[in-house]
Design an enzyme around this catalytic site. Structure first.
Site, PDB file in Angstrom:
ATOM      1  N   TYR A 317       0.817  -1.221   0.000  1.00 52.35           N
ATOM      2  CA  TYR A 317       0.000   0.000   0.000  1.00 52.35           C
ATOM      3  C   TYR A 317       0.852   1.273   0.000  1.00 52.35           C
ATOM      4  CZ  TYR A 317      -3.453  -3.490   1.254  1.00 52.35           C
ATOM      5  OH  TYR A 317      -4.236  -4.601   1.277  1.00 52.35           O
ATOM      6  N   GLN A 340      -4.279   8.193  -5.135  1.00 54.54           N
ATOM      7  CA  GLN A 340      -4.732   9.547  -4.819  1.00 54.54           C
ATOM      8  C   GLN A 340      -5.928   9.975  -5.659  1.00 54.54           C
ATOM      9  OE1 GLN A 340      -0.081  10.412  -4.031  1.00 54.54           O
ATOM     10  NE2 GLN A 340      -1.087  11.521  -5.667  1.00 54.54           N
ATOM     11  N   TRP A 568       3.479  15.740 -20.098  1.00 54.66           N
ATOM     12  CA  TRP A 568       4.394  15.754 -18.950  1.00 54.66           C
ATOM     13  C   TRP A 568       5.689  16.459 -19.298  1.00 54.66           C
ATOM     14  CZ3 TRP A 568       8.718  12.116 -17.717  1.00 54.66           C
ATOM     15  CH2 TRP A 568       9.117  12.183 -16.374  1.00 54.66           C
ATOM     16  N   ASP A 571       9.993  15.933 -14.449  1.00 56.30           N
ATOM     17  CA  ASP A 571      10.537  16.405 -13.182  1.00 56.30           C
ATOM     18  C   ASP A 571      11.683  15.523 -12.705  1.00 56.30           C
ATOM     19  OD1 ASP A 571       9.270  14.426 -10.870  1.00 56.30           O
ATOM     20  OD2 ASP A 571       8.019  14.596 -12.641  1.00 56.30           O
ATOM     21  N   GLU A 602       1.055  17.993 -16.447  1.00 53.66           N
ATOM     22  CA  GLU A 602       1.888  18.261 -15.279  1.00 53.66           C
ATOM     23  C   GLU A 602       3.168  19.020 -15.599  1.00 53.66           C
ATOM     24  OE1 GLU A 602       1.205  14.910 -12.051  1.00 53.66           O
ATOM     25  OE2 GLU A 602       2.467  14.197 -13.691  1.00 53.66           O
ATOM     26  N   GLU A 624       0.037  18.567 -11.471  1.00 50.42           N
ATOM     27  CA  GLU A 624       0.997  19.111 -10.521  1.00 50.42           C
ATOM     28  C   GLU A 624       1.680  20.297 -11.182  1.00 50.42           C
ATOM     29  OE1 GLU A 624       3.781  16.180  -9.318  1.00 50.42           O
ATOM     30  OE2 GLU A 624       2.476  15.341  -7.783  1.00 50.42           O
ATOM     31  N   TYR A 627       7.664  21.379 -10.161  1.00 53.80           N
ATOM     32  CA  TYR A 627       8.409  21.279  -8.907  1.00 53.80           C
ATOM     33  C   TYR A 627       9.566  22.284  -8.854  1.00 53.80           C
ATOM     34  CZ  TYR A 627       6.474  16.514  -8.103  1.00 53.80           C
ATOM     35  OH  TYR A 627       5.682  15.426  -7.891  1.00 53.80           O
TER      36      TYR A 627
END
Length: 727
Positions: A317, A340, A568, A571, A602, A624, A627
Site C-alpha cells: 500500500y 490519490q 508531462w 521532473d 503536469e 501538478e 516542482y
C-alpha cells in the site's frame, strides 16, 4: 508525478526526488505470421466507375435500374427489393488501384454493409465494413487492387430496399500512378504473438518484463498479443513500454486463468513512477480472486473483463498516483487503497472500495453515488460523447483494426452484444517500422493508407501530416515519435473522424513550437457527427534526454475528443531543469465543443491547460505544478502569483468541468505561493464541480482553489482544500 505519503506512512516522508533509471534493452526476435502486401491507390485518383458495366442482386422497378447508380446523375437512382441481403457490383473494365468510394444514399440507406474487392469476379476481399452506416453522403478511404467492386447491404435502415443515387469508385489504372507503398505486412520483431499452444509463454513474458521492469527511460518497446483462446497459469507482469492485449473482437474471446500484474518492487513499493504501459481486450480469472494494477499516469486499462476484483495499489500500500479505466467490466470490487485520484469511464463495476482525494466516474454502472468531498466521489451517470480506442484483432487468420462507433450519453461497456463500428483490414494500413522516414509515412497517408506504428522509436525531420478524413493512426507498444529539428511531430487537418491512438510524442533537443496539433490555425469545420479523437496519446518533454517544446498539444478542430492523455514536462530523469527542458504550456484548446475525458497535465513552466474555445468540457483533470520553479519571480504572472494549472480565457462564455485537482510541490523554494489552481471568468455558462488543490507536504502553498474562492492550503499535512461548486 510524485504522490504524497500514503495514509499508512508518516507525513515526514514527503521529501523525495524521483530518480530516472536507464536500462539497456536487448532485442528479441520473434517470428510472426506474414501478410501478402496489397497495392494501393495513387495520390491523384480518378473516377473509374462512371458508365461502367454494373449488375445487382435485384431492382425495385424498371425506373430504378443498376445503371442509374453509375451514370453521374444525382437525379437518378438504383433501388433494390425490400429484403436482405442485396448487392450492387461494378466492373471497372481493368485492374485498378482503388483509393476511395463515394456513396450518395437516398433516404433508404444501409445501416450495415460491406465493400468488397476482386480481380477475377470470384475471390473477394473485404475493403470496408460497418454496422453503423449514417446514410447521406459517405466518403470511404479504402485501399486495394480490384477490377470488380461490390457493395453488399446486410441491414436496411428503413422498411424499403437499398437506394443509391450514385456509387462512385475512385483510383488509378495502368501507369498513371507512381510507385505504391504496400499495405499490410508483418508486425516486426517487437510484437510477440501467442496462441494457447505456444511453448513457454510464461518464460517469454518474464523475459520481456525483466528487460522492461525498471527501464523507465530505456529504448525497448514491446506489444504482447494473445490470439483468442484460453491460457492457463499465466502471470503477465507488465513493465515500461509494454502493452498486452487480446486479439479477439471482444475481451472474453481471450481468457487468462491468471493475472496481468503491475507492482512496484523495482521502486521499493512506490508506484508513482509506473508509467507508459497498457492492458487491453482480455478477460482475467485472477488466481487469488483479485488482479493488481498499481500504476500512475499513462497506463490505460481498456476493454478488460476482470472476473474478480481489481487492486490499484502496490503490495504494501505504498504511494500510487493513477490512473484510468475505460470500457471495462470488473465483476468484483475495485480497491483504490492508496491511489490519490482515478478516473473510470463507460464501464461496469461490482463496487468501489474507497477514495483518497478525487475519484471520478462517468457512465459507470455500479459507481458510488455523488458525494464529493466526503467521500471524494464525482459521479456522472453518462459520458456525453465517447468513442472507444481502435484495436488490432484477428478475424479468422486475417488481421484487422476495429474502430468502435461514436456513442452519445454512453453508459456501460461498448461490447455487450455485437460490437458497433467499422472493421478495416490490415491491408489498408501502412505498417510503420523503425527507420521509416516522415516522407514515406506521409506518402502512405496521401496514397490512402491508414498507419499502424509497430513498437519502436521514430525520429522524424518533417511533420507527419494527417489530412485525410477517417484516417486511423494506431501505435502498438508505446511507439514513440521524436522530432529531430524543431518541427511539429504530428498534425491533423480540419477533417472528420481522424483517430490518433497509442503514441508517445517525445520532444527533441531543438525547440518545437508544438508537438501535436489537431486542426490548423483558425479551423472552423463542424465535426460533431464524426469527431477526431485523441486517445492514449502522451507527450513528454525531457526525462529521456534533453527536450524542449513551447506547447505540448494544441487542439484547433471543433468537436475533438481528448480521451486519456498525459502531457508531462519531466521532473526527473535526464535533461531536466527549469530552462533545460523548457515548455511553457501543456494543452491549448482553441476549438469549440471539445471534450476531455481523463486529462493529466503536469509541470509546465506557465499554464498547464489554457482553454480558449467555447463549450468545452473536462471530466477529470489531474495536475501538478512544476516542482523546479527556482523562486516566486520565476512563476509570477503579472500581479498574479503563479500561473493557474487550468485557465479558461475571459472571452469564453460556456465551459464546464467535473472532478479537477491541482497539487504543488515547490521543493526548490518551498516559500512559493500559488494564488489559485484554477482561473475562469465568472459567468453563468462557466461552471465547475468538485475542485481541489493540495500542497504536498507543505512544499509551497495555494492561496485559493479557483480565482479568489476556496480556503488556502497550509501546513505540512497534505490536506486538500475543496470547492464543491463554482460559481
Amino acid at each position: 508525478m510524485y504522490g504524497p505519503p500514503s495514509l499508512r506512512r508518516p507525513a515526514s516522508s514527503t521529501g523525495r526526488r524521483r530518480t530516472g533509471v536507464l536500462a539497456a534493452v536487448a532485442g528479441l526476435v520473434v517470428s510472426l505470421l506474414a501478410f501478402v502486401p496489397s497495392t494501393s491507390a495513387s495520390a491523384a485518383p480518378s473516377l473509374l466507375s462512371q458508365g461502367k458495366t454494373v449488375t445487382t442482386s435485384s431492382q425495385e422497378s424498371a425506373g430504378t435500374p443498376a445503371t442509374a447508380a453509375v451514370d453521374g446523375d444525382n437525379g437518378t437512382r438504383w433501388s433494390s427489393a425490400f429484403s436482405d441481403p442485396q448487392w450492387i457490383k461494378v466492373d471497372l473494365g481493368t485492374s485498378a488501384s482503388v483509393s476511395q468510394i463515394a456513396l450518395r444514399w437516398e433516404a433508404a440507406y444501409a445501416k450495415s454493409y460491406k465493400i468488397e474487392f476482386s480481380t477475377d469476379n470470384s475471390t473477394w476481399s473485404t475493403a470496408y465494413s460497418t454496422t453503423t452506416g449514417p446514410g447521406g453522403n459517405e466518403t470511404l478511404n479504402v485501399s486495394g487492387t480490384a477490377r470488380y467492386v461490390r457493395l453488399t447491404g446486410t441491414a436496411r435502415a428503413t422498411g424499403y430496399g437499398y437506394s443509391l443515387w450514385e456509387f462512385q469508385v475512385f483510383g488509378t489504372t495502368g501507369g498513371d500512378g507512381g510507385p505504391q507503398l504496400p499495405g499490410g505486412g508483418d508486425l516486426g520483431p517487437n510484437v510477440l504473438v501467442f496462441d494457447p499452444s505456444t511453448p513457454n509463454i510464461q518464460g517469454k513474458v518474464d523475459e520481456i518484463f525483466k528487460q522492461q521492469e525498471s527501464a523507465q527511460f530505456g529504448t525497448g518497446r514491446y506489444a504482447l498479443l494473445f490470439k483468442p483462446g484460453t491460457y492457463n497459469n499465466i502471470n503477465a507482469q507488465i513493465g515500461f513500454y509494454t502493452s498486452i492485449a487480446g486479439l479477439g473482437l471482444k475481451p472474453d474471446d481471450t481468457t487468462f486463468n491468471g493475472d496481468v500484474t503491475v507492482d512496484a518492487g523495482w521502486f521499493n513499493g512506490n508506484a508513482t513512477q509506473n508509467f507508459w504501459r497498457s492492458a487491453e481486450n482480455l478477460a482475467l480469472n485472477p488466481v487469488n480472486g483479485t488482479d493488481r494494477w498499481a500504476v500512475s499516469q499513462a497506463a490505460p486499462f481498456r476493454r478488460m473483463h476482470v472476473k474478480g476484483g481489481l487492486n490499484l495499489a502496490p503490495n504494501g500500500y505504498g504511494w500510487a498516483s493513477g490512473g484510468y479505466i475505460a470500457d471495462s467490466k470488473i465483476d468484483g470490487q475495485v480497491g483504490p487503497y492508496s491511489q490519490q485520484q482515478w478516473y473510470t469511464r463507460d464501464s461496469s463495476i461490482g463496487s468501489w472500495g474507497n477514495g483518497v482525494w478525487n475519484m471520478t466516474f462517468s457512465g459507470v454502472e455500479g459507481a458510488p453515488a455523488q458525494s464529493f468531498p466526503n467521500p471524494p466521489y464525482t459521479t456522472l451517470q453518462n459520458t456525453p460523447v465517447s468513442r472507444e480506442k481502435p484495436f488490432l484483432y484477428l478475424d479468422g487468420n486475417t488481421y484487422k483494426v476495429f474502430v468502435p462507433a461514436k456513442r452519445t450519453n454512453a453508459r456501460g461497456v461498448s461490447w455487450n452484444g455485437t460490437p458497433q463500428g467499422e472493421s478495416i483490414p490490415l491491408s489498408q494500413f501502412y505498417v510503420v517500422k523503425p527507420g521509416a522516414s516522415a516522407a514515406t509515412i506521409n506518402a502512405a497517408v496521401q496514397q490512402g493508407l491508414h498507419l499502424l506504428f509497430t513498437p519502436g522509436i521514430y525520429h522524424v525531420n518533417q511533420t507527419i501530416n494527417i489530412d485525410r478524413a477517417n484516417t486511423v493512426v494506431l501505435g502498438l507498444g508505446l511507439a514513440t515519435i521524436i522530432p529531430d529539428n524543431g518541427v511539429t511531430a504530428l498534425k491533423v487537418g480540419d477533417v472528420d473522424g481522424v483517430k490518433l491512438a497509442g503514441l508517445l510524442i517525445d520532444a527533441g533537443p531543438q525547440n518545437s513550437q508544438v508537438l501535436v496539433q489537431v486542426g490548423p490555425d483558425n479551423a472552423s469545420a463542424n465535426h460533431s457527427a464524426n469527431p477526431t479523437s485523441v486517445q492514449d496519446v502522451f507527450v513528454r518533454v525531457g526525462g529521456a534526454g534533453a527536450g524542449k517544446a513551447t506547447t505540448g498539444m494544441v487542439i484547433n478542430s471543433n468537436d475533438t475528443i481528448i480521451d486519456h492523455t498525459w502531457l508531462w514536462r519531466a521532473d526527473h530523469g535526464e535533461g531536466i531543469g527549469w530552462d533545460t527542458n523548457r515548455s511553457d504550456y501543456g494543452l491549448q484548446v482553441n476549438g469549440d465543443n471539445v471534450l476531455a475525458t481523463g486529462l493529466f497535465v503536469e509541470h509546465f513552466n506557465k499554464y498547464d491547460v489554457r482553454w480558449s474555445g467555447e463549450n468545452g468540457k473536462t471530466i477529470f483533470f489531474q495536475n501538478e505544478k512544476a516542482y523546479d520553479a527556482p523562486n516566486q519571480a520565476a512563476v509570477q504572472n503579472g500581479s498574479v502569483k503563479g500561473y493557474a494549472a487550468y485557465k479558461v480565457d475571459d472571452s469564453v462564455n460556456t465551459h464546464e468541468g467535473w472532478g479537477l485537482g491541482s497539487y504543488c510541490y515547490f521543493n526548490v523554494d518551498p516559500s512559493i505561493r500559488q494564488d489559485h489552481g484554477f482561473e475562469a471568468p465568472v459567468k453563468s455558462g462557466v461552471k465547475f464541480h468538485d475542485l481541489l488543490v493540495v500542497s504536498l507536504g507543505g512544499q509551497g502553498q495555494y492561496n485559493h482553489v479557483i480565482n479568489n474562492t476556496g480556503s488556502p492550503t497550509s501546513g505540512t499535512s497534505t490536506v486538500p482544500s475543496n470547492v464543491v461548486s463554482f460559481p
